[in-house]
Design a protein around this motif. Structure first.
Motif, PDB file in Angstrom:
ATOM      1  N   ALA A 156      -4.502  -2.367   5.592  1.00 12.20           N
ATOM      2  CA  ALA A 156      -3.361  -1.688   4.979  1.00 12.20           C
ATOM      3  C   ALA A 156      -3.572  -0.180   4.934  1.00 12.20           C
ATOM      4  N   VAL A 157      -4.749   0.251   4.505  1.00 12.80           N
ATOM      5  CA  VAL A 157      -5.030   1.680   4.447  1.00 12.80           C
ATOM      6  C   VAL A 157      -5.069   2.274   5.844  1.00 12.80           C
ATOM      7  N   ALA A 158      -5.607   1.534   6.804  1.00 16.98           N
ATOM      8  CA  ALA A 158      -5.668   2.028   8.176  1.00 16.98           C
ATOM      9  C   ALA A 158      -4.280   2.269   8.754  1.00 16.98           C
ATOM     10  N   VAL A 159      -3.305   1.455   8.348  1.00 15.42           N
ATOM     11  CA  VAL A 159      -1.932   1.659   8.815  1.00 15.42           C
ATOM     12  C   VAL A 159      -1.410   3.025   8.380  1.00 15.42           C
ATOM     13  N   LEU A 160      -1.775   3.453   7.172  1.00 20.23           N
ATOM     14  CA  LEU A 160      -1.296   4.748   6.676  1.00 20.23           C
ATOM     15  C   LEU A 160      -2.127   5.906   7.186  1.00 20.23           C
ATOM     16  N   THR A 161      -3.403   5.674   7.477  1.00 21.70           N
ATOM     17  CA  THR A 161      -4.269   6.771   7.908  1.00 21.70           C
ATOM     18  C   THR A 161      -4.368   6.880   9.417  1.00 21.70           C
ATOM     19  N   GLY A 162      -4.013   5.802  10.127  1.00 20.35           N
ATOM     20  CA  GLY A 162      -4.208   5.775  11.577  1.00 20.35           C
ATOM     21  C   GLY A 162      -3.038   6.326  12.330  1.00 20.35           C
ATOM     22  N   VAL A 166       0.852  -1.189   0.000  1.00 20.44           N
ATOM     23  CA  VAL A 166       0.000   0.000   0.000  1.00 20.44           C
ATOM     24  C   VAL A 166       0.885   1.236   0.000  1.00 20.44           C
ATOM     25  N   ALA A 167       0.439   2.284  -0.672  1.00 12.13           N
ATOM     26  CA  ALA A 167       1.187   3.543  -0.706  1.00 12.13           C
ATOM     27  C   ALA A 167       0.206   4.689  -0.900  1.00 12.13           C
ATOM     28  N   ALA A 168       0.549   5.851  -0.337  1.00  8.01           N
ATOM     29  CA  ALA A 168      -0.225   7.054  -0.584  1.00  8.01           C
ATOM     30  C   ALA A 168       0.110   7.570  -1.976  1.00  8.01           C
ATOM     31  N   LEU A 169      -0.895   7.943  -2.736  1.00  2.00           N
ATOM     32  CA  LEU A 169      -0.658   8.378  -4.108  1.00  2.00           C
ATOM     33  C   LEU A 169       0.174   9.648  -4.178  1.00  2.00           C
ATOM     34  N   ASP A 170       0.031  10.521  -3.167  1.00  2.00           N
ATOM     35  CA  ASP A 170       0.792  11.770  -3.195  1.00  2.00           C
ATOM     36  C   ASP A 170       2.223  11.596  -2.701  1.00  2.00           C
ATOM     37  N   GLY A 171       2.560  10.413  -2.223  1.00  2.00           N
ATOM     38  CA  GLY A 171       3.918  10.134  -1.781  1.00  2.00           C
ATOM     39  C   GLY A 171       4.306  10.807  -0.478  1.00  2.00           C
ATOM     40  N   ALA A 172       3.346  11.444   0.206  1.00  2.00           N
ATOM     41  CA  ALA A 172       3.672  12.186   1.414  1.00  2.00           C
ATOM     42  C   ALA A 172       3.892  11.278   2.618  1.00  2.00           C
ATOM     43  N   THR A 173       3.379  10.064   2.565  1.00  2.00           N
ATOM     44  CA  THR A 173       3.487   9.122   3.664  1.00  2.00           C
ATOM     45  C   THR A 173       4.180   7.864   3.184  1.00  2.00           C
ATOM     46  N   ASP A 174       5.076   7.328   4.006  1.00  2.00           N
ATOM     47  CA  ASP A 174       5.712   6.071   3.655  1.00  2.00           C
ATOM     48  C   ASP A 174       4.658   4.988   3.477  1.00  2.00           C
ATOM     49  N   GLY A 175       4.877   4.088   2.534  1.00  2.00           N
ATOM     50  CA  GLY A 175       3.957   2.984   2.330  1.00  2.00           C
ATOM     51  C   GLY A 175       4.231   1.854   3.299  1.00  2.00           C
ATOM     52  N   ASP A 192       5.228  -5.551  -7.238  1.00  2.00           N
ATOM     53  CA  ASP A 192       5.140  -5.277  -8.670  1.00  2.00           C
ATOM     54  C   ASP A 192       3.773  -4.697  -9.031  1.00  2.00           C
ATOM     55  N   GLN A 193       2.727  -5.221  -8.408  1.00  2.00           N
ATOM     56  CA  GLN A 193       1.400  -4.694  -8.700  1.00  2.00           C
ATOM     57  C   GLN A 193       1.267  -3.240  -8.234  1.00  2.00           C
ATOM     58  N   LEU A 194       1.943  -2.883  -7.163  1.00  2.00           N
ATOM     59  CA  LEU A 194       1.952  -1.488  -6.730  1.00  2.00           C
ATOM     60  C   LEU A 194       2.701  -0.629  -7.751  1.00  2.00           C
ATOM     61  N   THR A 195       3.777  -1.177  -8.304  1.00  4.58           N
ATOM     62  CA  THR A 195       4.505  -0.473  -9.362  1.00  4.58           C
ATOM     63  C   THR A 195       3.608  -0.240 -10.575  1.00  4.58           C
ATOM     64  N   LEU A 196       2.830  -1.254 -10.943  1.00  4.30           N
ATOM     65  CA  LEU A 196       1.916  -1.111 -12.075  1.00  4.30           C
ATOM     66  C   LEU A 196       0.836  -0.074 -11.779  1.00  4.30           C
ATOM     67  N   LEU A 197       0.329  -0.068 -10.559  1.00  9.46           N
ATOM     68  CA  LEU A 197      -0.674   0.938 -10.183  1.00  9.46           C
ATOM     69  C   LEU A 197      -0.088   2.344 -10.265  1.00  9.46           C
ATOM     70  N   ARG A 198       1.167   2.503  -9.848  1.00 12.50           N
ATOM     71  CA  ARG A 198       1.814   3.818  -9.971  1.00 12.50           C
ATOM     72  C   ARG A 198       1.951   4.207 -11.442  1.00 12.50           C
ATOM     73  N   TYR A 232      -5.031   6.361  -2.160  1.00 13.85           N
ATOM     74  CA  TYR A 232      -4.075   5.312  -1.840  1.00 13.85           C
ATOM     75  C   TYR A 232      -4.113   4.228  -2.913  1.00 13.85           C
ATOM     76  N   LEU A 233      -2.964   3.661  -3.188  1.00 10.88           N
ATOM     77  CA  LEU A 233      -2.850   2.529  -4.092  1.00 10.88           C
ATOM     78  C   LEU A 233      -2.670   1.269  -3.250  1.00 10.88           C
ATOM     79  N   VAL A 234      -3.445   0.242  -3.557  1.00 12.55           N
ATOM     80  CA  VAL A 234      -3.446  -0.972  -2.735  1.00 12.55           C
ATOM     81  C   VAL A 234      -3.407  -2.198  -3.632  1.00 12.55           C
ATOM     82  N   SER A 235      -2.525  -3.127  -3.310  1.00  6.93           N
ATOM     83  CA  SER A 235      -2.526  -4.431  -3.982  1.00  6.93           C
ATOM     84  C   SER A 235      -2.556  -5.525  -2.928  1.00  6.93           C
ATOM     85  N   VAL A 236      -3.474  -6.459  -3.098  1.00 11.38           N
ATOM     86  CA  VAL A 236      -3.603  -7.594  -2.180  1.00 11.38           C
ATOM     87  C   VAL A 236      -3.693  -8.868  -3.012  1.00 11.38           C
ATOM     88  N   LEU A 237      -2.768  -9.790  -2.785  1.00 12.00           N
ATOM     89  CA  LEU A 237      -2.739 -11.073  -3.470  1.00 12.00           C
ATOM     90  C   LEU A 237      -2.928 -12.184  -2.444  1.00 12.00           C
TER      91      LEU A 237
END
Length: 310
Positions: free
Chosen positions: A304-310, A83-92, A188-194, A278-283
């Motif tokens: 995953a998103v809660a980790v970045l927002t919490g 998971v990563a924030a799209l704006d890059g302001a927060t570590d994934g 890799d899926q996060l890379t593709l989402l970016r 946020y960009l999220v990949s779950v396999l």
């Protein structure tokens, strides 16, 4: 990569399966997801080491691992998350991000990206037939359309070549035309989402980070648009983590394995929480049923998103 022969591939090609549905709608992200604390709070007599407005350093990978632990069932089920924030302001955050999984139908985003790269190199637009295939492949997860575009990009060799441009280093195309057995990783899926969502217009996401994926702005907008119009019976997965249906965009993959009777369930996409994207990949694989896999993927996406927002 293990292979299950013609029976497994026939199951993949039968078309869309209908399961438990959770849409791109408000409410998913509002459900609390337990995220273990990474440090003990100071005692009543102990002064905080951080200034009131100073962000406390958090090991988000560790926090994600702790959040996922109660979600994992017993047995052979595996899950991988990035998971990563799209704006890059927060570590994934990443959990087992480099293990290989079957893509099932999430590879369709990769196939379309490869087609667009080829069209760009040739200095042409997609043909009406290619656009029809692309719409059916992404919005409805149509397998026949995916096979047609797989052949158009040159099959496995074409996908692997495109992935060099896209920056996917841990993805290997399925052999023998079995595109659903392409192997990939959550990272890799996060890379593709970016590559698809990394650059957006100011109207869509002010301050969003740029992407140097090889895909043009028009190509990125095209893929993102299709992912934002997924058929209603497939709006589950990472969409459970969003609180804004208007900016939810995703692609899911599901595949029963004939040799084991277990399910591969995957979901990748962009979600919005609190006005941030946020960009999220779950396999996942080894799920006892499709429904169990969907529940696991949705719980993992919310965690995953809660980790970045919490």
């Amino acid at each position: 990569m293990h292979r299950n022969g013609l029976a497994a591939w026939a199951a993949l090609l039968t078309g869309t399966l209908v399961g438990t549905l959770i849409g791109c709608s408000p409410g998913g992200a509002g459900q609390a997801v337990p995220v273990a604390a990474t440090a003990s709070p100071p005692s009543s007599g102990e002064a905080s080491a951080s200034a009131p407005d100073e962000e406390v350093s958090v090991d988000r990978d560790d926090a994600l691992a702790k959040a996922l632990k109660p979600l994992l069932p017993d047995g052979d089920t595996r899950v991988s998350v990035a998971v990563a924030a799209l704006d890059g302001a927060t570590d994934g955050a990443v959990y087992d991000g480099t293990s290989a999984f079957d893509t099932a139908s999430i590879v369709k985003v990769d196939i379309l990206s490869a087609l667009l790269l080829r069209a760009q190199d040739a200095g042409r637009e997609l043909t009406p037939q290619e656009r029809a295939y692309a719409t059916a492949m992404i919005e409805n997860s149509d397998n026949a359309s995916a096979t047609a575009l797989w052949e158009a990009i040159g099959g496995a060799d074409g996908l692997d070549a495109a992935n060099l441009t896209l920056g996917l280093t841990g993805t290997r195309a399925g052999a023998g035309g079995e595109w659903g057995l392409t192997q990939t990783t959550a990272e890799d899926q996060l890379t593709l989402l970016r590559a698809v969502f990394g650059t957006e217009s100011a109207e869509d996401a002010e301050g969003a980070e740029s992407a140097d994926s090889g895909l043009s702005e028009a190509s990125r907008a095209y893929v993102a648009g299709l992912m934002g119009r997924i058929a209603s019976d497939q709006r589950w997965g990472v969409s459970a983590a969003t609180d804004s249906a208007s900016v939810c965009a995703l692609k899911n993959g599901w595949l029963p394995r004939s040799a084991t009777g277990l399910w591969d369930i995957n979901s990748v996409g962009r979600v919005s929480v609190g006005g941030k994207r946020y960009l999220v990949s779950v396999l996942s694989d080894g799920n006892t049923t499709k429904e169990a896999g969907v529940a696991l993927v949705e719980g993992a996406a919310k965690a995953a998103v809660a980790v970045l927002t919490g």
